[in-house]
Design a protein around this motif. Structure first.
Motif, mmCIF file in Angstrom:
data_model
loop_
_atom_site.group_PDB
_atom_site.id
_atom_site.type_symbol
_atom_site.label_atom_id
_atom_site.label_comp_id
_atom_site.label_asym_id
_atom_site.label_seq_id
_atom_site.Cartn_x
_atom_site.Cartn_y
_atom_site.Cartn_z
ATOM 1 N N LEU A 10 0.660 -1.202 0.071
ATOM 2 C CA LEU A 10 -0.127 -0.039 0.069
ATOM 3 C C LEU A 10 1.006 1.065 0.010
ATOM 4 O O LEU A 10 1.097 1.755 1.052
ATOM 5 C CB LEU A 10 -0.893 0.157 1.112
ATOM 6 N N ARG A 11 1.544 1.465 -1.092
ATOM 7 C CA ARG A 11 2.623 2.490 -1.212
ATOM 8 C C ARG A 11 3.153 2.475 -2.752
ATOM 9 O O ARG A 11 2.726 1.587 -3.500
ATOM 10 C CB ARG A 11 3.769 2.416 -0.159
ATOM 11 N N ALA A 12 3.921 3.344 -2.931
ATOM 12 C CA ALA A 12 4.576 3.595 -4.427
ATOM 13 C C ALA A 12 5.780 2.620 -4.171
ATOM 14 O O ALA A 12 6.289 2.386 -3.074
ATOM 15 C CB ALA A 12 4.980 4.851 -4.738
ATOM 16 N N GLY A 13 6.292 1.825 -5.289
ATOM 17 C CA GLY A 13 7.558 1.209 -5.230
ATOM 18 C C GLY A 13 8.890 2.035 -4.873
ATOM 19 O O GLY A 13 8.729 3.382 -4.951
ATOM 20 N N GLY A 14 9.874 1.525 -4.274
ATOM 21 C CA GLY A 14 11.120 2.472 -3.809
ATOM 22 C C GLY A 14 12.162 2.621 -4.888
ATOM 23 O O GLY A 14 11.822 2.270 -6.165
ATOM 24 N N GLY A 15 13.277 3.009 -4.311
ATOM 25 C CA GLY A 15 14.417 3.283 -5.456
ATOM 26 C C GLY A 15 14.181 4.391 -6.474
ATOM 27 O O GLY A 15 13.675 5.396 -6.105
ATOM 28 N N GLN A 16 14.148 3.928 -7.726
ATOM 29 C CA GLN A 16 14.193 5.125 -8.783
ATOM 30 C C GLN A 16 12.687 5.125 -9.178
ATOM 31 O O GLN A 16 12.389 5.800 -10.145
ATOM 32 C CB GLN A 16 14.898 4.857 -9.909
ATOM 33 N N ILE A 17 11.671 4.373 -8.875
ATOM 34 C CA ILE A 17 10.427 4.331 -9.242
ATOM 35 C C ILE A 17 9.629 5.800 -9.145
ATOM 36 O O ILE A 17 8.914 5.930 -10.023
ATOM 37 C CB ILE A 17 9.497 2.954 -8.555
ATOM 38 N N PRO A 18 9.681 6.450 -7.836
ATOM 39 C CA PRO A 18 9.021 7.535 -8.205
ATOM 40 C C PRO A 18 9.540 8.669 -9.204
ATOM 41 O O PRO A 18 8.926 9.286 -9.814
ATOM 42 C CB PRO A 18 9.190 8.226 -6.795
ATOM 43 N N HIS A 19 10.851 8.587 -9.468
ATOM 44 C CA HIS A 19 11.493 9.190 -10.454
ATOM 45 C C HIS A 19 10.883 9.068 -11.873
ATOM 46 O O HIS A 19 10.843 9.730 -12.720
ATOM 47 C CB HIS A 19 13.115 9.260 -10.401
ATOM 48 N N VAL A 20 11.159 7.548 -12.078
ATOM 49 C CA VAL A 20 10.602 6.998 -13.302
ATOM 50 C C VAL A 20 9.150 7.368 -13.753
ATOM 51 O O VAL A 20 8.814 7.819 -14.751
ATOM 52 C CB VAL A 20 10.776 5.674 -13.398
ATOM 53 N N LEU A 21 8.197 7.413 -12.637
ATOM 54 C CA LEU A 21 6.898 8.041 -12.654
ATOM 55 C C LEU A 21 6.747 9.248 -13.271
ATOM 56 O O LEU A 21 5.943 9.765 -14.003
ATOM 57 C CB LEU A 21 6.020 7.635 -11.463
ATOM 58 N N GLY A 22 7.747 10.075 -12.645
ATOM 59 C CA GLY A 22 7.765 11.807 -13.026
ATOM 60 C C GLY A 22 8.312 11.893 -14.488
ATOM 61 O O GLY A 22 7.906 12.391 -15.265
ATOM 62 N N GLU A 23 9.208 10.942 -15.040
ATOM 63 C CA GLU A 23 9.850 10.925 -16.260
ATOM 64 C C GLU A 23 8.528 10.580 -17.213
ATOM 65 O O GLU A 23 8.302 11.373 -18.234
ATOM 66 C CB GLU A 23 10.929 10.041 -16.206
#
Length: 396
Positions: free
Chosen positions: A273-286
């Protein structure tokens, strides 16, 4: 004072990102954590110290009331604290309260629901001593941070040895689930749930996953390249959407992991129940221009009502890499982020200078970086260049 509670355990829970978004809305963040000297306490207007493992809800409610805090939302991105988040939102009649999310409190509850609804045939048990299928994966039923205590066992001898190791380490009381190990390729999917429907936005293939330590490793990429993985993403997204509809879930962000075999079998590994970690938030932004932490805060406030969810994007091809320290000590990195960002294809670098490795029963990533390319081979070339440039040492 009207405040947004931000829940944290052992200083994890994406607190800085959550606080940034709460303050951007002109709201008052209050940290609730188990550490008296929590490193994120200074970011917040107040800090409520609470022992998640040793105290009960009335004590937390009393502590909140003593400080004159009136919660208007609860932000939690820690699996271990899902049940606490539900209890708080239910007590204060806030978004996220009630029984709908209760199934996500434990991996065992998710497994039972999927089996009862005919959506999964994977073998599992809540009693590790009853395991009669191998290889098996043992993991905590209510904690999912950084592959904590996840262990593959190939026979009963390994199983008993692992349980004995947990007892000696003082972790014999951790609630475990044992699951059938599914050979194949691991993948993950991220997206929002609105009105009982899961919307898959980011699908990630993990061709280099470490199946022995059960850690993320090597290259991860979007979109998945192998057709049986792409088919698995579609199938499992529908399974998860069915679970969301069954439970009436709304305004939550889900990150789940699955496995698919070339023979066509797909199973859920776990759901968070959260976003994936690492670079996933950045990739979603890209890919979408989405700030996933802003979305999660909006969901906690019950205010995430987009006119439409964007359609999944196949381009650009993005890949990322997590670098793990594999010995106890402090990671000292000589290479700078600027040096890595100057390399061809590198879009983003997250480097944790002075990362402290205190135990090896979890992932210990001190560097992650995102790359863009026209092919998988080119992604691997970019990654090799970064790793060749990187200079670091782990000091005792």
């Amino acid at each position: 004072m009207k405040s947004v509670l931000v829940l944290s355990w052992i200083a994890i829970g994406n607190v800085p990102a959550a606080v940034r978004e709460i303050r951007a809305r002109g709201l008052r963040p209050v940290l609730v954590s188990n550490l008296p000297a929590d490193p994120n306490a200074g970011l917040c207007e107040d800090h409520v110290v609470f022992d998640w493992d040793g105290e009960e809800l009335p004590a937390l409610l009393a502590r909140i009331e003593e400080r004159g805090i009136t919660p208007i939302a609860v932000v939690s991105m820690v699996e271990k604290l899902i049940e606490w988040s539900i209890a708080l939102t239910t007590h204060y009649d806030l978004p996220g309260g009630g029984p709908a999310r209760q199934v996500l409190v434990s991996k065992y509850a998710v497994r039972e629901h999927l089996r009862a609804t005919g959506r999964s045939a994977i073998r599992f048990t809540g009693d590790p001593l009853a395991v009669d299928f191998f290889p098996a994966i043992l993991k905590p039923a209510r904690e999912s941070s950084a592959s904590y205590l996840v262990k593959r066992v190939d026979d009963r001898e390994e199983l008993l040895a692992h349980l004995a190791d947990l007892e000696r380490a003082g972790k014999g009381g951790v609630e475990l689930i044992a699951e059938e190990f599914l050979d194949g390729v691991e993948f993950s999917v991220d997206g929002p749930v609105l009105g009982g429907r899961f919307h898959p936005l980011l699908a990630v293939e993990k061709p280099d996953h470490d199946d022995l330590r059960h850690h993320d490793a090597g290259l991860e990429l979007h979109p998945p390249q192998r057709e049986f993985v792409r088919a698995g993403v579609r199938e499992l997204s529908e399974v998860v959407s069915g679970l969301c509809a069954d439970r009436g879930l709304d305004q939550v962000w889900l990150h789940f992991e699955g496995r698919s075999t070339a023979a066509g079998r797909t199973e859920l590994i776990e759901i968070n129940l959260r976003a994936g970690g690492g670079q996933i938030p950045h990739v979603l932004g890209e890919l979408y221009g989405i700030d996933v932490y802003a979305v999660i805060v909006a969901m906690a406030l019950g205010e995430y009502t987009p006119e439409q969810v964007p359609a999944p994007r196949e381009r650009p091809m993005l890949g990322w890499f997590d670098v793990e320290a594999k010995e106890v000590g402090t990671v000292e990195v000589a290479t700078t982020e600027a040096e890595l960002l100057a390399l061809p294809g590198v879009l983003d670098v997250n480097l944790a200078h002075g990362y402290r490795v205190t135990r090896l029963d979890q992932e210990n990533f001190f560097l992650s970086f995102t790359m863009a390319a026209d092919s998988v081979d080119q992604l691997r070339e970019h990654a090799a260049r970064v790793l060749d440039t990187l200079e670091y040492a782990v000091r005792p």
